[in-house]
Design an enzyme around this catalytic site. Structure first.
Site, PDB file in Angstrom:
ATOM      1  N   LYS A 193       1.046  -1.182  -0.117  1.00 18.95           N
ATOM      2  CA  LYS A 193      -0.489  -0.015   0.090  1.00 18.95           C
ATOM      3  C   LYS A 193       0.794   0.971   0.169  1.00 18.95           C
ATOM      4  CE  LYS A 193      -1.906   2.543   3.120  1.00 18.95           C
ATOM      5  NZ  LYS A 193      -1.468   4.077   2.405  1.00 18.95           N
ATOM      6  N   GLU A 236      10.460   0.639  10.475  1.00 16.31           N
ATOM      7  CA  GLU A 236      11.062   1.826  10.065  1.00 16.31           C
ATOM      8  C   GLU A 236      10.354   3.172   9.978  1.00 16.31           C
ATOM      9  OE1 GLU A 236      14.539   2.108   9.508  1.00 16.31           O
ATOM     10  OE2 GLU A 236      14.656   0.315   8.642  1.00 16.31           O
ATOM     11  N   CYS A 279      13.252  10.577   7.261  1.00 16.86           N
ATOM     12  CA  CYS A 279      13.298  10.013   8.119  1.00 16.86           C
ATOM     13  C   CYS A 279      14.872  10.763   8.997  1.00 16.86           C
ATOM     14  CB  CYS A 279      12.668   8.924   8.338  1.00 16.86           C
ATOM     15  SG  CYS A 279      13.501   7.719   7.507  1.00 16.86           S
ATOM     16  N   GLU A 301       9.985  15.342  15.309  1.00 16.07           N
ATOM     17  CA  GLU A 301      10.635  15.329  14.182  1.00 16.07           C
ATOM     18  C   GLU A 301       9.496  16.686  13.012  1.00 16.07           C
ATOM     19  OE1 GLU A 301       9.501  11.879  11.821  1.00 16.07           O
ATOM     20  OE2 GLU A 301      11.383  11.807  10.973  1.00 16.07           O
TER      21      GLU A 301
END
Ligand code: ADP
Length: 499
Positions: A177, A252, A286, A383
């Protein structure tokens, strides 16, 4: 002319289909706001059929030899490189990154596929010295089975390459997906795998409702593994959902990468590394630097040079030549970056460059450097995922390490120094899965990529990457008879607790 790789249908059991409901979702070019196409808004029912197709194809897939899988993966690698330009243009049109970065990403996808084509032939087992004279202890590795893969929009091609490569090399089958913002680069993998000659049902791609597709992938007992790249919040949810059927998981997740500049560093090199490590993909990776820490004697110099380099970056539509930074992915991303900058200013941050939307409008945000950063700011903990570089000051090596490790994340960390002892001391004490020393870009298919702590579990790429897609099987072969030593009448009995 539309590319043959731009598919606006989902891919199940070798067929290209609409959603059962006929509903579609728009795909937008973030540089122009233009609608560039639609994809099916599929849900649990289509996902279930894709899983069943993958399950049926598993027998055929696992029966291929390592060499046969390697040949198919090599075809896939060649197709990626032969169609690099078309695939890069498709990627930039839905993701916004500069075309040069998109070409680089397709190259990286090809590199992962080639790496795992090579690994397909090296899935070795063991023969372990037996504690019994009449039995043999064999260890083999076999594919885990049907894999559910969920990927993000920031690297819509290579994040799938990292999952498809090892899965197909191991003999698994896949239901993937892609992210709703960038589904075309995901659907292209269906067309590429079909063209490379993988049997129908080995690779299936479904677009639509994240909760329905994710819910089916994580609860259906036919799926034996979930591999996910994305936010920590969604990763935690998927781990919980997958626990009901005890699936293997590879995650991850988010990062909060520190970048330490020691007073003995080559400052110009540190600035070049900082620009690569912060502003690539408009700060939306990331492993992007989230927090810069400069030692007091070089603090002002580093801030000044970083701000000058950031201010010189050329923004624009990624399809234009020489553009170095594209738009943010969508208006939510823009709102988040704006709120983080406002919070930093409120907490005493000094905007040295940027700090506002760019004149190009839309979701373009100016490269930003914020000096006098401190721990009260959201930028220190969360983040950013945008082109904003907060710079904190530190005095000692111990303090720098303490600050760098003061986060629940542990994906990537960077530092610059010319002191060899410090290279080892600091890299060993950083609680991170990936450490760049005097380098801002360290990702390669030959090295393990993955995080400590809440940045995830498992590794992608390298000789370790395929392990996540393999089960270990121990086979004990008994009743082989015993050759008694000439001078011994009764063979010695090994322990055998039968557990
Ligand atoms: P980002 O903030 O980068 O978009 P997300 O973790 O939200 O990160 O998204 C990464 C991927 O996870 C996307 O493909 C997204 O559609 C998918 N996703 C988001 N929420 C869920 C969910 N509840 N279940 C399954 N997949 C999800």
């Amino acid at each position: 002319m539309p590319s043959q790789w731009k598919r606006q249908q989902i891919h199940i059991a070798g067929q290209w289909l609409s959603a059962d409901s006929g509903r579609t979702l728009d795909v937008i070019n973030p540089a122009t706001g233009e609608r560039i196409g639609t994809v099916p808004d599929a849900g649990a029912a289509e996902t279930r059929r894709a899983i069943e197709a993958a399950s049926q194809a598993f027998d055929e897939s696992r029966a291929l030899t390592g060499n046969e899988r390697a040949v198919l993966l090599r075809h896939l690698h060649d197709l990626l490189l032969d169609n690099r330009e078309a695939l890069a243009e498709l990627l930039t049109s839905e993701q916004g990154k500069p075309l040069a970065e998109a070409r680089g990403e397709i190259g990286m996808s090809a590199a992962y596929i080639l790496w795992f084509a090579e690994e397909a032939r090296r899935v070795y087992g063991d023969i372990i010295p037996s504690p019994w004279r009449d039995r043999r202890v064999l260890v083999t590795k076999q594919p885990v089975g049907v894999v559910g893969a969920i990927t993000p929009w920031n690297f819509p091609s290579s994040m799938l390459a990292r999952k498809l490569g090892p899965a197909l090399a191991a003999g698994c089958t896949v239901v993937a997906k892609p992210a709703p913002q960038t589904p075309f680069s995901g659907l292209a993998w269906g067309a590429l795998c079909e063209a490379a000659g993988f049997p129908s049902g080995v690779v299936n791609i479904v677009t639509g409702s994240a909760t329905e597709i994710g819910g089916e992938l994580t609860s259906n007992p036919l799926v034996r593994k979930i591999t996910f790249t994305g936010s920590t919040a969604v990763g935690k949810k998927l781990i919980q959902q997958a626990s009901g059927t005890v699936k293997k998981v590879s995650m991850e997740l988010g990062g909060n990468a520190p970048f330490l500049v020691f007073d003995d560093a080559d400052i110009d090199r540190a600035v070049a590394g900082a620009i690569e490590g912060k502003f690539r993909n408009a700060g939306q990776t990331c492993v992007c630097v989230n927090r810069f820490y400069a030692q007091a004697p070089v603090y002002d110099q580093f801030v000044e040079k970083l701000a000058a380099a950031a201010a010189a970056l050329k923004l624009g539509d990624g399809r234009e030549p020489d553009v170095q930074q594209g738009p943010l992915i969508d208006s939510n991303a823009l709102a988040k970056v704006e709120s983080f900058v406002a919070d930093a200013v409120q907490n005493g941050g000094r905007v040295v460059t940027g700090g506002r939307r760019h004149a190009l409008g839309g979701t373009f945000y100016s490269p930003t450097v914020i000096a006098d950063a401190n721990a009260a700011m959201k930028l220190a903990r969360e983040e950013i995922f945008g082109p904003v570089a907060p710079v904190f000051k530190f005095q000692t090596e111990d303090e720098a390490i303490r600050l760098a490790n003061d986060t629940e994340f542990g994906l990537a960390a960077y530092f610059h120094t010319n002191d060899l002892g410090r290279v080892f001391r600091v890299s060993e004490r950083l609680d991170y899965g990936i450490v760049g020393v005097n380098e801002g870009l360290v990702t390669t298919e030959v090295a393990p990529f993955g995080g400590f702590k809440q940045s995830g579990t498992g590794r992608e790429g390298s000789k370790y990457g395929i392990e996540d897609y393999l089960e270990i099987k121990y086979v004990c072969v008994g009743g082989l008879g015993v050759v008694a030593p000439a001078n011994q009448s009764e063979p010695h009995e090994a322990n055998s607790d039968g557990k």
